[in-house]
Write a protein that holds these residues in place. Sequence first.
Motif, PDB file in Angstrom:
ATOM      1  N   UNK A  38       0.767  -1.310   0.085  1.00 26.80           N
ATOM      2  CA  UNK A  38      -0.095  -0.224  -0.106  1.00 26.80           C
ATOM      3  C   UNK A  38       0.851   1.274   0.159  1.00 26.80           C
ATOM      4  N   UNK A  42       1.328   8.362  20.457  1.00 27.38           N
ATOM      5  CA  UNK A  42       0.751   7.195  20.420  1.00 27.38           C
ATOM      6  C   UNK A  42       1.493   6.254  19.319  1.00 27.38           C
ATOM      7  N   UNK A  66       4.974  -3.558  16.470  1.00 21.01           N
ATOM      8  CA  UNK A  66       4.263  -4.706  16.498  1.00 21.01           C
ATOM      9  C   UNK A  66       3.945  -5.360  15.247  1.00 21.01           C
ATOM     10  N   UNK A  67       4.011  -6.657  14.851  1.00 25.08           N
ATOM     11  CA  UNK A  67       3.942  -7.025  13.561  1.00 25.08           C
ATOM     12  C   UNK A  67       2.980  -8.352  13.919  1.00 25.08           C
ATOM     13  N   UNK A  68       2.470  -8.591  12.495  1.00 22.43           N
ATOM     14  CA  UNK A  68       1.444  -9.659  12.389  1.00 22.43           C
ATOM     15  C   UNK A  68       2.087 -10.294  11.033  1.00 22.43           C
ATOM     16  N   UNK A 117       0.472 -13.483   8.446  1.00 28.20           N
ATOM     17  CA  UNK A 117      -0.804 -13.943   8.111  1.00 28.20           C
ATOM     18  C   UNK A 117      -0.363 -15.024   6.983  1.00 28.20           C
ATOM     19  N   UNK A 170       1.216 -12.451   4.468  1.00 28.03           N
ATOM     20  CA  UNK A 170       1.228 -10.967   4.552  1.00 28.03           C
ATOM     21  C   UNK A 170       1.734 -10.557   5.889  1.00 28.03           C
ATOM     22  N   UNK A 187       2.190  -7.573   8.383  1.00 34.27           N
ATOM     23  CA  UNK A 187       1.756  -6.203   8.841  1.00 34.27           C
ATOM     24  C   UNK A 187       2.578  -5.826   9.962  1.00 34.27           C
ATOM     25  N   UNK A 188       3.061  -4.505   9.804  1.00 34.14           N
ATOM     26  CA  UNK A 188       3.942  -3.844  10.566  1.00 34.14           C
ATOM     27  C   UNK A 188       3.266  -2.432  11.171  1.00 34.14           C
ATOM     28  N   UNK A 189       3.266  -2.236  12.497  1.00 36.22           N
ATOM     29  CA  UNK A 189       2.743  -1.058  12.973  1.00 36.22           C
ATOM     30  C   UNK A 189       3.917   0.064  13.077  1.00 36.22           C
ATOM     31  N   UNK A 202       2.542  -8.315   1.009  1.00 43.19           N
ATOM     32  CA  UNK A 202       2.224  -9.620   0.622  1.00 43.19           C
ATOM     33  C   UNK A 202       3.215 -10.103  -0.292  1.00 43.19           C
ATOM     34  N   UNK A 216      -7.528  -5.522  -0.098  1.00 42.41           N
ATOM     35  CA  UNK A 216      -8.525  -4.170  -0.105  1.00 42.41           C
ATOM     36  C   UNK A 216      -9.294  -4.167  -1.384  1.00 42.41           C
ATOM     37  N   UNK A 253      -7.741  -5.092  10.229  1.00 40.50           N
ATOM     38  CA  UNK A 253      -6.754  -6.049  10.437  1.00 40.50           C
ATOM     39  C   UNK A 253      -6.153  -6.188  11.626  1.00 40.50           C
ATOM     40  N   UNK A 254      -6.157  -5.142  12.405  1.00 39.52           N
ATOM     41  CA  UNK A 254      -5.307  -4.812  13.617  1.00 39.52           C
ATOM     42  C   UNK A 254      -6.307  -5.441  14.952  1.00 39.52           C
TER      43      UNK A 254
END
Lengths: 295, 329
Positions: free
Chosen positions: A138, A181, A188-190, A192, A206, A208-210, A260, B293, B327-328
Amino acid sequence: MLSGWRQALITGEAAFKAAAVVLLTAFMAFSTVPSSAWAEETRRDDVSPGFNHDAWNDIRGMLYEDQVIKDGKGVISLTAPYRAEDAAIVPITIAAAKPQTKGEFIESITLVIDQNPSPVAAVFHLTPDSGLATIDTRIRINAFTDIRAIAKMNDGRLFMATEFIKAAGGCSTPGLSEMDEAIARAGKMKMKFLASDMEGAGGQAQLLIRHPNFSGLQMDQISGDFIPAHYVDSIEVTRGGAKILGVEGDISLSEDPSIRFYFGDDTSGDISAVVTDTHGKTFSKSWPVSKLAKN
Amino acid sequence: MSPLVSLLKNFTGFPVLVLLILTMAPRPALPSDPAQASSAGPGPLAVEEVAAGVFVHTGLHQDTARENHGDIANIGFVVGTGGVAVIDTGGSYHLGQRLYDAVRRVTELPVLYVINTHVHPDHIFGNAAFAGDGPEYMGHVKLPRQMAARGDFYLGRLKELIGEAGAEGTKIVPPTRTVAIGEPLEIDLGGRTLTLTAHAVAHTNNDLTVLDSKTGILWAGDLVFMERIPSLDGSILGWKKVLERMHGMKITKVIPGHGPASASWPAAQDAQSRYFDVLIEGIRPIVQRGGTIPAAVATVGKSEADQWVLFDDYNPGNVTNVFVELEWE
């Protein structure tokens, strides 16, 4: 009422076109100027103010000098929404036409957004172990622009796919998150596990990284100064120690980056991600592939 | 100077263009008839007294454009025995001036307060038109930061949308006094008090509602959309929570940020809550099975298409925003 303002240029552009058609019709009744010349003028004026028509020539010269870049057809393709719904979160897919093999593979993909302040949005490094050089992420779009994916093969040949996107303000519009914040929760990571889209390509995941991925073009609400750029500049993904994916990131990747990617067909061992940002902070995490595959 | 006059000035070298623009421009309404007052014409904005001393101008269900001067949100004012509170000021200085004229048509009392329900341009860009009365400008504690962060971007966009002449005089006027979350603030207008409540992240991160003690009517700002599709710039899960809390409030009626001048509560938010559930229930499974998306944008919310004005313009953006929020989870 905001998304209207994020995509406002689209509405403005539609209005402009409507007005241009009316004026053009009227003008033609009084003049002998060929309509094609007007149409060309309208099209060139159609893009946002400050559109740099020579942007790609400049970028191309810097990145590739006089190397030949071939049409990406049959090697690499690029999918993006013609009209972006949110200029700060524009989903794009760079897809390889065939799986990576030891003999022939895509070694890197450079993602270029011509009209963004920093046009090279990312460089993705791939290996034969990557399975398939298909990447989905993205991006932020600052102005109506061409975007390009340039694949470099292991033998050095270059192939390019191009798309045009209508959106504006994606780099400079601040996200909603409060700065403190957003920084506090960074890292934080996810991971999938996803179904594969191609035979022989192996598994897909996939990451995902905060991270706020501050672009350096967003205003700090308290001081009135620009928030210094602070973004993820490196992602290294390995599977069982083998390099799967490397990402050199820049300010054009969206807040909370999402990537991804394919990781091949070996389901033993761990997938590990090591993420570094421009402040030198490193975040890392591992996931057993077998466990991911069950999800 | 009216925008029409300035257009004439700009285009005097091109009589053909002037003619075209003149025929395209909306006819100015007669100032003597407020019911006829159109947003682009001169004179006071048309307002409706929805409860004793509570006046609302109903915005158009359009995006900001030259023809409407940013007249796309519900704005208005409350009159006490000591003075007036204006609640949201419209999408341009021009519109703010016309709202000020509408106040003057009702009362000679000074404007003591200008309250912004949130940062979006269609609610704040008329602020400067009230400066002459020296009011206290009021907003959510997070409003000043958002105004500073987005102000220039919004102003630039306004000029693109309605032109330099149409945007003339428009500027960001930040609050002089703010309201913290969990610490509602009462202001006295004489004979009635207004309670200003700052909410947690919902439509935006700076939503403020205004409750009138005398009539029990609530200015909901963009926490309530009717007819026009809601737009998301905060958190859909947060917005649902805020609405649930508002369910229990003692409210006779609400004034939605977009929609009719007033509506009964809590029925006013039924359609919006249904749309939110369609989004959440449609997107959550796509996120869970690793969908994308674009896949969500292509499929989610279609059952709502006939229920809302401007659906196709905003639903894809809403789906995108809900997707990255869920997603989170």
